[in-house]
Design an enzyme around this catalytic site. Structure first.
Site, PDB file in Angstrom:
ATOM      1  N   THR A 215      -4.751   6.708   0.609  1.00  0.00           N
ATOM      2  CA  THR A 215      -3.345   6.500   0.959  1.00  0.00           C
ATOM      3  C   THR A 215      -2.527   7.695   0.487  1.00  0.00           C
ATOM      4  OG1 THR A 215      -3.538   4.126   0.906  1.00  0.00           O
ATOM      5  CG2 THR A 215      -1.385   5.018   0.309  1.00  0.00           C
ATOM      6  N   ARG A 243      -4.274  -7.744   8.477  1.00  0.00           N
ATOM      7  CA  ARG A 243      -4.064  -7.673   7.019  1.00  0.00           C
ATOM      8  C   ARG A 243      -2.958  -6.656   6.704  1.00  0.00           C
ATOM      9  NH1 ARG A 243      -4.436  -3.236   3.099  1.00  0.00           N
ATOM     10  NH2 ARG A 243      -4.921  -4.156   1.083  1.00  0.00           N
ATOM     11  N   VAL A 244      -2.060  -7.042   5.812  1.00  0.00           N
ATOM     12  CA  VAL A 244      -1.000  -6.136   5.379  1.00  0.00           C
ATOM     13  C   VAL A 244      -1.219  -5.824   3.902  1.00  0.00           C
ATOM     14  CG1 VAL A 244       1.493  -5.836   5.074  1.00  0.00           C
ATOM     15  CG2 VAL A 244       0.629  -7.153   7.028  1.00  0.00           C
ATOM     16  N   ASP A 246      -0.140  -3.334   0.297  1.00  0.00           N
ATOM     17  CA  ASP A 246       1.047  -3.164  -0.551  1.00  0.00           C
ATOM     18  C   ASP A 246       1.978  -2.059  -0.072  1.00  0.00           C
ATOM     19  OD1 ASP A 246      -1.133  -1.398  -1.226  1.00  0.00           O
ATOM     20  OD2 ASP A 246       0.104  -0.665  -2.869  1.00  0.00           O
ATOM     21  N   THR A 266      -1.068   3.650  -4.991  1.00  0.00           N
ATOM     22  CA  THR A 266      -2.302   3.639  -4.206  1.00  0.00           C
ATOM     23  C   THR A 266      -3.351   2.853  -4.976  1.00  0.00           C
ATOM     24  OG1 THR A 266      -4.100   4.942  -3.268  1.00  0.00           O
ATOM     25  CG2 THR A 266      -2.937   5.923  -5.142  1.00  0.00           C
ATOM     26  N   GLY A 269      -4.516  -2.990  -2.632  1.00  0.00           N
ATOM     27  CA  GLY A 269      -3.175  -3.442  -2.278  1.00  0.00           C
ATOM     28  C   GLY A 269      -2.850  -4.852  -2.728  1.00  0.00           C
TER      29      GLY A 269
HETATM   30  N1  ASP Z   1      -3.017   0.436  -1.169  1.00  0.00           N
HETATM   31  C1  ASP Z   1      -3.654   0.569   0.117  1.00  0.00           C
HETATM   32  C2  ASP Z   1      -3.821  -0.780   0.725  1.00  0.00           C
HETATM   33  O1  ASP Z   1      -4.243  -1.688   0.033  1.00  0.00           O
HETATM   34  C3  ASP Z   1      -4.992   1.216   0.037  1.00  0.00           C
HETATM   35  C4  ASP Z   1      -5.003   2.541  -0.625  1.00  0.00           C
HETATM   36  O2  ASP Z   1      -4.198   2.801  -1.492  1.00  0.00           O
HETATM   37  O3  ASP Z   1      -5.856   3.341  -0.244  1.00  0.00           O
HETATM   38  O4  ASP Z   1      -3.594  -0.911   1.901  1.00  0.00           O
END
Ligand code: ASP
Length: 349
Positions: A215, A243-244, A246, A266, A269
């Site tokens: 991310t 799916r959503v 964070d 990151t 989430g």
């Molecule tokens: N935080 C992101 C999510 O859960 C994933 C990531 O940080 O790579 O969608």
């Protein structure tokens, strides 16, 4: 006698003129010569990132992309632009790079589709915009900005977000714009193993075991004293359709408030949502008087670890202090402060 008085009068008038001149000019001179005080911090994901697993070419490519993102954001700040424009500019570079799990190069969901999430927040007004599950917008961070500026809402999802994008004159890309062999390969491996995984680099590493992320995020303080934060992601490989994470949830993966700080996260989430990581870092500063460093430490090292979550955050406060915290072995990251050389990091120092 008369001469004596007129001499005194002249002296008093001169003194008055000097006092007024000092009062008038000194603050101005200080203001004009004061160093511009801007700060930009970025991340490109945290996780199990070890030098022994990284080829020299791959490391160089990451460092170059992070450097370009910092330069793009700093150009905005140096020219007196806003922190909002700076975080967008930095994120655009990383969304366009296939190296990161955002925009081009995003991970695939279980249906083999890229569903993208992004958010942006203005610390001066507490305005925020977010999109989730968009599939045909090359730079979701720009759509999040349009939601904030022009929709009257904070968050739009899926087809509704794309309808709004059309109204706003966004160009649409074909779904294969986001495709990379690397991410498609990850999906096949995840499916075979029946696992949902977070973004990983060389080897396939499973959820809550030994994973890596990709991310992207940016936070900034501009010369006007305003904070902003933005984050963009493809989420998790093999995530359930719809799916959503964070990233687009204001207060979870993204938050900015001039009263305290700006944060972009990151990691897993689901944990960031449940612990409202980004907002809580700001709240610990605002209500408990913790420093940015202390607040970030509490959320990333105490709270997240206690819950079984991992990942990292970048943050800047209203005084220009910076925090780059992660409870993983590495985090792609960088920062630049006005008048200083940019700093880029990958591993634990
Ligand atoms: N935080 C992101 C999510 O859960 C994933 C990531 O940080 O790579 O969608």
């Amino acid at each position: 006698m008369k001469d004596k008085y007129s001499g005194l009068l002249k002296f008093l008038i001169l003194l008055l003129v000097i006092i007024i001149a000092v009062w008038y000019f000194v603050p101005r001179t200080e203001k004009e010569t004061a160093m511009p005080k801007y700060v930009l911090v970025i991340h490109g994901g945290a996780g199990t990132i070890l030098p022994e697993n990284m080829s020299a070419e791959r490391e160089a490519a990451y460092r170059e992309a992070l450097g370009q993102a910092l330069a793009a954001g700093e150009d905005v700040l140096k020219a007196g632009g806003s922190s909002l424009d700076a975080v967008s500019a930095a994120i655009l570079v990383m969304e366009d790079s296939p190296l990161f799990n955002a925009g081009k190069g995003a991970v695939f969901n279980s249906e083999g589709i890229n569903e993208l999430d992004a958010a942006i927040m203005d610390g001066a007004t507490l305005n925020a915009g977010a999109v989730s599950g968009v599939q045909r917008i090359a730079n979701p961070v720009l759509l999040a900005r349009a939601v904030m500026d022009n929709s009257g809402h904070v968050m739009l999802v899926g087809a509704g977000a794309e309808n709004f994008a059309k109204e706003q004159g966004f160009e649409f890309v074909e779904p294969d714009y986001f495709y990379t062999d690397y991410r498609w390969g990850q999906l096949q491996k995840a499916k075979k193993a029946g696992a949902v995984i977070l973004e990983s680099d060389d080897d396939l590493i499973f959820l809550n075991k030994d994973h890596k992320y990709g991310t992207v995020g940016a936070v900034a303080l501009d010369n006007h004293g305003n904070l902003a934060a933005a984050t963009s992601t493809g989420g998790l490989t093999n995530k359930r359709y719809g799916r959503v994470g964070d990233t687009p949830i204001i207060g979870a993966g993204t938050y900015a408030d001039n009263n305290s700080c700006a944060v972009s996260g990151t990691g897993t989430g689901e944990y960031f949502i449940r612990a409202t990581i980004a907002r809580n870092i700001c709240a610990l500063m605002e209500y408990k008087g913790l420093s940015l460093e202390q607040a970030a430490e509490v959320m990333v090292h105490d709270v997240l670890i206690r819950m079984g979550g991992d990942g990292g955050i970048i943050a800047v406060d209203a005084a220009g202090n910076i925090a780059l915290k992660f409870n993983t072995t590495g985090m792609y990251r960088g920062f630049v402060v006005a008048g200083e050389e940019p700093v880029i990091g990958i591993y634990k120092d």
